[in-house]
Design an enzyme around this catalytic site. Sequence first.
Site, mmCIF file in Angstrom:
data_model
loop_
_atom_site.group_PDB
_atom_site.id
_atom_site.type_symbol
_atom_site.label_atom_id
_atom_site.label_comp_id
_atom_site.label_asym_id
_atom_site.label_seq_id
_atom_site.Cartn_x
_atom_site.Cartn_y
_atom_site.Cartn_z
ATOM 1 C CG HIS A 191 -2.263 -0.829 0.874
ATOM 2 N ND1 HIS A 191 -2.004 -2.172 1.282
ATOM 3 C CD2 HIS A 191 -3.234 -0.882 0.023
ATOM 4 C CE1 HIS A 191 -3.116 -3.015 0.669
ATOM 5 N NE2 HIS A 191 -3.955 -1.899 -0.094
ATOM 6 C CD GLU A 431 -9.894 -7.850 -2.406
ATOM 7 O OE1 GLU A 431 -8.644 -7.296 -2.611
ATOM 8 O OE2 GLU A 431 -10.598 -7.551 -1.176
ATOM 9 C CG ASP A 455 -5.377 -8.442 -1.594
ATOM 10 O OD1 ASP A 455 -4.401 -8.601 -0.864
ATOM 11 O OD2 ASP A 455 -6.243 -7.374 -0.994
ATOM 12 C CB CYS A 502 -10.586 -1.544 -8.605
ATOM 13 S SG CYS A 502 -10.535 -2.677 -7.294
HETATM 14 C C1 PEP Z 1 -6.636 -5.119 -4.600
HETATM 15 O O1 PEP Z 1 -6.571 -6.228 -3.814
HETATM 16 O O2 PEP Z 1 -6.537 -5.484 -5.963
HETATM 17 C C2 PEP Z 1 -7.381 -4.129 -4.319
HETATM 18 C C3 PEP Z 1 -7.688 -3.239 -5.083
HETATM 19 O O3 PEP Z 1 -7.339 -3.630 -3.120
HETATM 20 P P1 PEP Z 1 -6.225 -3.241 -2.111
HETATM 21 O O4 PEP Z 1 -5.056 -2.857 -2.940
HETATM 22 O O5 PEP Z 1 -6.798 -2.090 -1.538
HETATM 23 O O6 PEP Z 1 -6.125 -4.370 -1.182
HETATM 24 MG MG MG Z 2 -7.311 -5.914 -1.904
#
Ligand code: PEP
Ligand code: MG
Length: 578
Positions: A191, A431, A455, A502
């Site tokens: 992140h 995910e 994920d 996403c």
């Molecule tokens: C993902 O896992 O692709 C996602 C968009 O969520 P995050 O990156 O916040 O885990």
């Molecule tokens: Mg995620």
Amino acid sequence: MQKLQGIAVSPGLAVGEALVMDNEGFRIPRRFVARDAVEDELERLDQAIRAAGSEIERNREAIFRELGDQYAAVFSAHLQMLRDPALRTELDGMIRERHYSPEYAVSRALRRYAKVFQTIESAYLAERANDVIDIEKRLLRNLLGCRREELSHLISPVVVLAHNLTPSETASLNREFVRGFATEIGGPGGHTAIVAEGLEIPAVVGTGPFLTDVSGGELVIIDGDHGLVILQPDEETIAHYRYEAEQNKTRAARLETLRELPAVTVDNVRIELLGNIEFPHEVAHCIERGADGIGLYRTEFLYLGADTEPDEQVHYEAYANVMRQMHGSPVVIRSCDLGAEKMAFDAEAARNPTLGLRSIRLSLKNLPVFRTQLRAVLRASVLGDLRLMFPLIATVLELRQAKMVLADVMEDLDEEGVPFNRDLKVGMMVEVPAAVLMIDRFVDEVDFMSIGTNDLTQYTLAADRSNKEVAALYSSADPSVLRLICIAIEAAGHKGTPINVCGQMSGNTLYTMLLLGLGLRRFSVTPSSIPEVKKVCRTVTTAQCQELAAHVMGLENARDIKNYLREELSKILPELVT
Ligand code: PEP
Ligand code: MG
């Protein structure tokens, strides 16, 4: 000049003075002192050396009492180094003659010593480098007064170099002054990486150790396109990067002309381009880039960096702020995805946090916290086209449980006479591989779906998204991940359930044609990627993309797939291939 290869996580180039943060987050803010302040600064250094010496003596005595002379000897060695007259002469010289601040002088001198130890091929001597660094830290702690300087309090442009930055530390970086950053650890899907991209700060992570090779104030280049960090660059390299940075600006300005144009393919298929945000202020980035809406609002960032747990009103104000800015365009609010590397709720204590109590699991276990968020979401649902999404759904029962809590909160609001949108659309993140394997059951239960490739990649390949040691394995281009994406898009298409991607993959133009070819018609991306993704959409036909996807699905490994995609993209838009 020294070039370090890391992992490119946020594109762009930065040339600037280094702000070095070690493991404890010290920064060395001042390089120079005024001529008439030299005597005072020398006195300050004296005091710091005396204080550090007393600390070491105390440690030595305590260890001597507990463990005996053999173990206490290490502190004697530290004392000897700290009080070495040659070191003192060198520091005095730097402060007197070059007017360096004591912090800067200590850091420069001791990092040079540490480097000498490190370059000698002896495990014993390499260990001594750590002792030198320990002394540096101790002195800096005394000089700087133990503070962890806030990165948000910068007053001049810098390039931040750190062992690690947490997602919330990254979020607090001031875009006005932080030109780029590099960290020794970290992986491609962490992140920290995602926040850097959201803030549009060029970033490289996972370079391996290098902080001992650089001092605060030295010129450093961050190449966020190729994952390079260049220390002590020569004139030619600096000139090259300054030129490239200008070229980037021109290219971005050219892409800006696409803002008002729709994302349609050459054969007239409309593609929806949505933005991912972590904070309400990022809505402006989405609007600037002409986003069709917000496809993912990561609400857990309300918790990260906050001193107290956000209450219903804090949640509500954040959501209302986003809704008002979006003027009726769709906004997908994702319920909190805390835990694992996004911390909070003691995730650190879990042995295996990514497989533990994170995300929707945590929400279902902490119902009061979950309900508080859902109340705020529902209250904000009357302000426009708000949709709610649950993260990390693994089983149908889990999804139903989350929906039951939502229904219960709706009842409460009804009783209280609080208005909300009864027909609120509810979606889920796809995910977890289990959710893909059961996708035919899920499509009947939700109004929309969003594939989280970050994920999904991590769980499919059993490769931690923020660990550089497995970064080569962690690839959304892996055919196993692509098969899962393909299954999800097909199943949703069959049922007519809207689906988007996403994860970071959807903002990477390398994958745009492939995802279009697999049938994807909605992308939710980091706002800065919108113009480039739109450019690809407007350059291709869906038939051409289908052909490309069919070829890709016949390949057997991520490397071949990436090479092929790179070749194909360079045929149509070479300027997008880095
Ligand atoms: C993902 O896992 O692709 C996602 C968009 O969520 P995050 O990156 O916040 O885990
Ligand atoms: Mg995620």
